[in-house]
Design a protein around this motif. Structure first.
Motif, PDB file in Angstrom:
ATOM      1  N   ALA A   1       0.860  -1.183   0.000  1.00 60.40           N
ATOM      2  CA  ALA A   1       0.000   0.000   0.000  1.00 60.40           C
ATOM      3  C   ALA A   1       0.898   1.236   0.000  1.00 60.40           C
ATOM      4  CB  ALA A   1      -0.904  -0.005   1.228  1.00 60.40           C
ATOM      5  N   VAL A   2       0.620   2.202  -0.870  1.00 60.87           N
ATOM      6  CA  VAL A   2       1.566   3.306  -1.082  1.00 60.87           C
ATOM      7  C   VAL A   2       1.931   4.036   0.205  1.00 60.87           C
ATOM      8  CG1 VAL A   2       1.084   3.725  -3.512  1.00 60.87           C
ATOM      9  CG2 VAL A   2      -0.348   4.819  -1.773  1.00 60.87           C
ATOM     10  N   SER A   3       0.976   4.235   1.099  1.00 64.82           N
ATOM     11  CA  SER A   3       1.284   4.993   2.313  1.00 64.82           C
ATOM     12  C   SER A   3       2.250   4.242   3.233  1.00 64.82           C
ATOM     13  CB  SER A   3      -0.006   5.353   3.057  1.00 64.82           C
ATOM     14  OG  SER A   3      -0.691   4.187   3.453  1.00 64.82           O
ATOM     15  N   ARG A   4       2.314   2.936   3.095  1.00 66.16           N
ATOM     16  CA  ARG A   4       3.246   2.135   3.914  1.00 66.16           C
ATOM     17  C   ARG A   4       4.678   2.598   3.725  1.00 66.16           C
ATOM     18  NH1 ARG A   4       3.787  -4.541   3.727  1.00 66.16           N
ATOM     19  NH2 ARG A   4       5.433  -4.691   5.310  1.00 66.16           N
ATOM     20  N   TYR A   5       5.003   3.141   2.556  1.00 71.64           N
ATOM     21  CA  TYR A   5       6.381   3.483   2.217  1.00 71.64           C
ATOM     22  C   TYR A   5       6.674   4.970   2.386  1.00 71.64           C
ATOM     23  CZ  TYR A   5       5.792  -1.168   0.467  1.00 71.64           C
ATOM     24  OH  TYR A   5       5.507  -2.511   0.399  1.00 71.64           O
ATOM     25  N   SER A   6       5.763   5.660   3.054  1.00 68.13           N
ATOM     26  CA  SER A   6       5.984   7.080   3.351  1.00 68.13           C
ATOM     27  C   SER A   6       6.746   7.244   4.661  1.00 68.13           C
ATOM     28  CB  SER A   6       4.630   7.808   3.454  1.00 68.13           C
ATOM     29  OG  SER A   6       4.796   9.113   3.969  1.00 68.13           O
TER      30      SER A   6
ATOM     31  N   VAL B   1       0.011  14.854  -5.890  1.00 70.34           N
ATOM     32  CA  VAL B   1      -0.314  14.499  -4.505  1.00 70.34           C
ATOM     33  C   VAL B   1       0.460  13.271  -4.033  1.00 70.34           C
ATOM     34  CG1 VAL B   1      -2.635  15.457  -4.730  1.00 70.34           C
ATOM     35  CG2 VAL B   1      -2.262  13.018  -5.174  1.00 70.34           C
ATOM     36  N   ILE B   2       1.173  12.608  -4.946  1.00 71.56           N
ATOM     37  CA  ILE B   2       1.884  11.379  -4.577  1.00 71.56           C
ATOM     38  C   ILE B   2       3.379  11.646  -4.382  1.00 71.56           C
ATOM     39  CG2 ILE B   2       2.347   8.992  -5.226  1.00 71.56           C
ATOM     40  CD1 ILE B   2      -0.126   9.384  -7.191  1.00 71.56           C
ATOM     41  N   ALA B   3       4.010  12.168  -5.424  1.00 71.12           N
ATOM     42  CA  ALA B   3       5.445  12.465  -5.346  1.00 71.12           C
ATOM     43  C   ALA B   3       5.671  13.729  -4.530  1.00 71.12           C
ATOM     44  CB  ALA B   3       6.015  12.628  -6.751  1.00 71.12           C
ATOM     45  N   GLU B   4       6.449  13.622  -3.483  1.00 72.72           N
ATOM     46  CA  GLU B   4       6.737  14.775  -2.627  1.00 72.72           C
ATOM     47  C   GLU B   4       8.221  14.773  -2.293  1.00 72.72           C
ATOM     48  OE1 GLU B   4       5.554  15.521   1.843  1.00 72.72           O
ATOM     49  OE2 GLU B   4       3.918  16.184   0.537  1.00 72.72           O
ATOM     50  N   LYS B   5       8.856  15.902  -2.466  1.00 74.56           N
ATOM     51  CA  LYS B   5      10.279  16.013  -2.190  1.00 74.56           C
ATOM     52  C   LYS B   5      10.568  15.561  -0.759  1.00 74.56           C
ATOM     53  CE  LYS B   5      14.134  19.282  -2.430  1.00 74.56           C
ATOM     54  NZ  LYS B   5      14.522  20.694  -2.685  1.00 74.56           N
ATOM     55  N   GLY B   6      11.551  14.688  -0.622  1.00 75.06           N
ATOM     56  CA  GLY B   6      11.913  14.166   0.692  1.00 75.06           C
ATOM     57  C   GLY B   6      11.084  12.978   1.132  1.00 75.06           C
TER      58      GLY B   6
ATOM     59  N   ALA C   1       5.870   7.155  -4.395  1.00 71.86           N
ATOM     60  CA  ALA C   1       5.945   7.268  -5.850  1.00 71.86           C
ATOM     61  C   ALA C   1       6.760   6.120  -6.442  1.00 71.86           C
ATOM     62  CB  ALA C   1       6.550   8.619  -6.245  1.00 71.86           C
ATOM     63  N   ILE C   2       7.847   5.761  -5.773  1.00 65.58           N
ATOM     64  CA  ILE C   2       8.689   4.662  -6.254  1.00 65.58           C
ATOM     65  C   ILE C   2       7.923   3.333  -6.236  1.00 65.58           C
ATOM     66  CG2 ILE C   2      10.745   3.298  -5.695  1.00 65.58           C
ATOM     67  CD1 ILE C   2      11.989   5.941  -4.641  1.00 65.58           C
ATOM     68  N   MET C   3       7.028   3.185  -5.253  1.00 64.22           N
ATOM     69  CA  MET C   3       6.303   1.923  -5.097  1.00 64.22           C
ATOM     70  C   MET C   3       4.974   1.892  -5.840  1.00 64.22           C
ATOM     71  SD  MET C   3       8.239  -0.078  -3.454  1.00 64.22           S
ATOM     72  CE  MET C   3       7.084  -1.380  -3.033  1.00 64.22           C
ATOM     73  N   LEU C   4       4.705   2.878  -6.682  1.00 63.55           N
ATOM     74  CA  LEU C   4       3.421   2.917  -7.386  1.00 63.55           C
ATOM     75  C   LEU C   4       3.200   1.687  -8.260  1.00 63.55           C
ATOM     76  CD1 LEU C   4       2.662   6.554  -8.605  1.00 63.55           C
ATOM     77  CD2 LEU C   4       1.242   5.081  -7.186  1.00 63.55           C
ATOM     78  N   ILE C   5       4.219   1.281  -9.021  1.00 70.25           N
ATOM     79  CA  ILE C   5       4.044   0.142  -9.928  1.00 70.25           C
ATOM     80  C   ILE C   5       3.772  -1.150  -9.143  1.00 70.25           C
ATOM     81  CG2 ILE C   5       5.178  -1.335 -11.626  1.00 70.25           C
ATOM     82  CD1 ILE C   5       6.464   1.161 -12.798  1.00 70.25           C
ATOM     83  N   PRO C   6       4.566  -1.478  -8.106  1.00 71.02           N
ATOM     84  CA  PRO C   6       4.213  -2.669  -7.311  1.00 71.02           C
ATOM     85  C   PRO C   6       2.835  -2.564  -6.659  1.00 71.02           C
ATOM     86  CG  PRO C   6       6.466  -1.993  -6.864  1.00 71.02           C
ATOM     87  CD  PRO C   6       5.859  -0.908  -7.692  1.00 71.02           C
ATOM     88  N   ALA C   7       2.496  -1.348  -6.203  1.00 69.33           N
ATOM     89  CA  ALA C   7       1.186  -1.168  -5.560  1.00 69.33           C
ATOM     90  C   ALA C   7       0.058  -1.415  -6.547  1.00 69.33           C
ATOM     91  CB  ALA C   7       1.087   0.234  -4.965  1.00 69.33           C
TER      92      ALA C   7
END
Length: 388
Positions: free
Chosen positions: A42-47, A342-347, A352-358
């Motif tokens: 899940a994308v938020s897991r990697y934030s 809203v996905i890619a954010e500096k820092g 964003a990197i995990m979008l394709i696996p997600a």
């Protein structure tokens, strides 16, 4: 919980961009954030905003297990507040008694949640409150189709449905042979009215509104699922939402879809008693964490003049002519470059990197449940009126 203290907050539906953005806002305000989801990626897991991830049962198919697992996380992790994001809100509200009084379950009682979620009962409630509605009728079976008396086009959708599902535009005399019937989920026929369209997002407690966003429908998938978001001031909408939230004594976050007709005025199409895309318009400086705890005295609204977008959605759909009236590729490029993703954010580029696996996970869901990609995104967190 004392006002202003650092809390541990659990947000559900971790795959959602809404969850991701809310996690970032809460973490920026100093809170500890954990997320839960039935999918492992899940994308938020990697934030960097998220300190803990919990995989749980799919609430649509294993609702009792899901609620017990969320309640178990609350106990084991010392969670101060649970913020549900999607339709698992209704399921959690049915089993709210599982949660200890030390945890703030950010939702209303089941009767209120269900009334707002059900598109038919919501229109009936507005009528009972004396609030003007679009013309509507219930279609519980074939006999109701013959009794429809619309003399203009009308929309047909199920009482429990959402943006991933088809809305039929029908005309007087249509046989509607494509409809199938579920006794727990009737159809609603609703007048099709043209006009300026707006969506909202509000954070409320005990009938009071503490944060509010309103944005026009611009770039969208099938004219309904918005891809870009820009705050606008609309006093009529703000007053309307305040009134309904107060009358229903609502607690939770909620969105409404509106049509503003130049002659007939403001009408709401439906309510969404859960998070909506408006959450993505706020900034860390807005400190919307205060709204969830009812700590602010002045209404919090997003900054104006800033356009946000779901970048992957814009790339896939935004360039199409049907995504925006009068759209052109040149206009799309201009607007794409001007908006903030809203996905890619500096820092914090992990999501964003995990979008394709997600999205590979979501595609598997689509195949498993035999639904489209949009349906696969939310299918196992939907609730269609079936009692637990």
């Amino acid at each position: 919980m004392e006002a202003g203290e650092r809390k541990h907050i659990l947000i559900t539906f971790g795959r959602s961009f809404l969850t991701l953005n809310l996690a970032r806002l809460l973490a920026a305000a100093g809170h500890r954030v954990s997320v839960a989801d039935s999918l492992p990626i899940a994308v938020s897991r990697y934030s960097k905003a998220v300190t803990g991830f919990h995989r749980v049962s799919p609430p649509k198919y294993r609702p009792q297990e899901y609620c017990r697992e969320i309640a178990g996380i609350v106990e084991s992790e010392g969670i101060d507040m649970v913020i549900p994001i999607h339709e698992e809100t209704d399921i959690l509200s049915m089993m709210a008694g599982l949660f200890p009084p030390t945890c703030d379950l950010f939702l209303s009682d089941f009767e209120t949640e269900d009334m707002l979620h059900n598109k038919l009962s919501f229109q009936e409630a507005l009528q009972n409150m004396g609030i003007p509605t679009l013309k509507f009728a219930s279609i519980a079976g074939p006999d109701d189709i013959a009794g429809l008396d619309f003399d203009t086009p009308f929309a047909v959708k199920q009482a429990y449905s959402r943006g991933s599902q088809r809305v039929y535009k029908a005309y007087p005399g249509d046989t509607l042979d494509q409809l199938t019937f579920d006794p727990t989920n009737p159809w609603i026929a609703q007048e099709w009215m043209e006009g300026d369209r707006y969506c909202t997002y509000s954070i409320c407690r005990d009938g009071e509104m503490f944060a509010h966003a309103a944005y026009p429908v611009s770039y969208a998938i099938d004219g309904s699922s918005c891809l870009t978001f820009e705050q606008v001031e609309h006093p009529g909408i703000e007053a309307w939402v305040r009134d309904v939230v107060k009358r229903t004594k609502f607690t939770g976050h909620i969105g409404f879809d509106f049509i503003d007709h130049p002659e007939r005025g403001l009408h709401t199409i439906e309510a969404n008693p859960r998070a909506t895309s408006g959450i993505m318009m706020f900034t860390p400086e807005d400190r919307i964490d205060r709204a969830f705890f009812g700590e602010n005295e002045e209404l919090i609204t997003p900054p104006t003049g800033r356009v946000r977008m779901i970048g992957i959605g814009m790339a896939l759909y935004g360039w199409r002519k049907d995504s925006l009236p009068g759209n052109s590729f040149r206009r799309f490029l201009r607007d794409f470059r001007a908006a903030d993703d809203v996905i890619a954010e500096k820092g914090d580029m992990g999501p964003a990197i995990m979008l394709i696996p997600a999205y590979t996970n979501i595609l598997r869901n689509s195949i498993k449940y035999r639904v489209g990609l949009a349906g696969g995104f939310m299918h196992d967190h939907e609730w269609d009126g079936h009692q637990i």
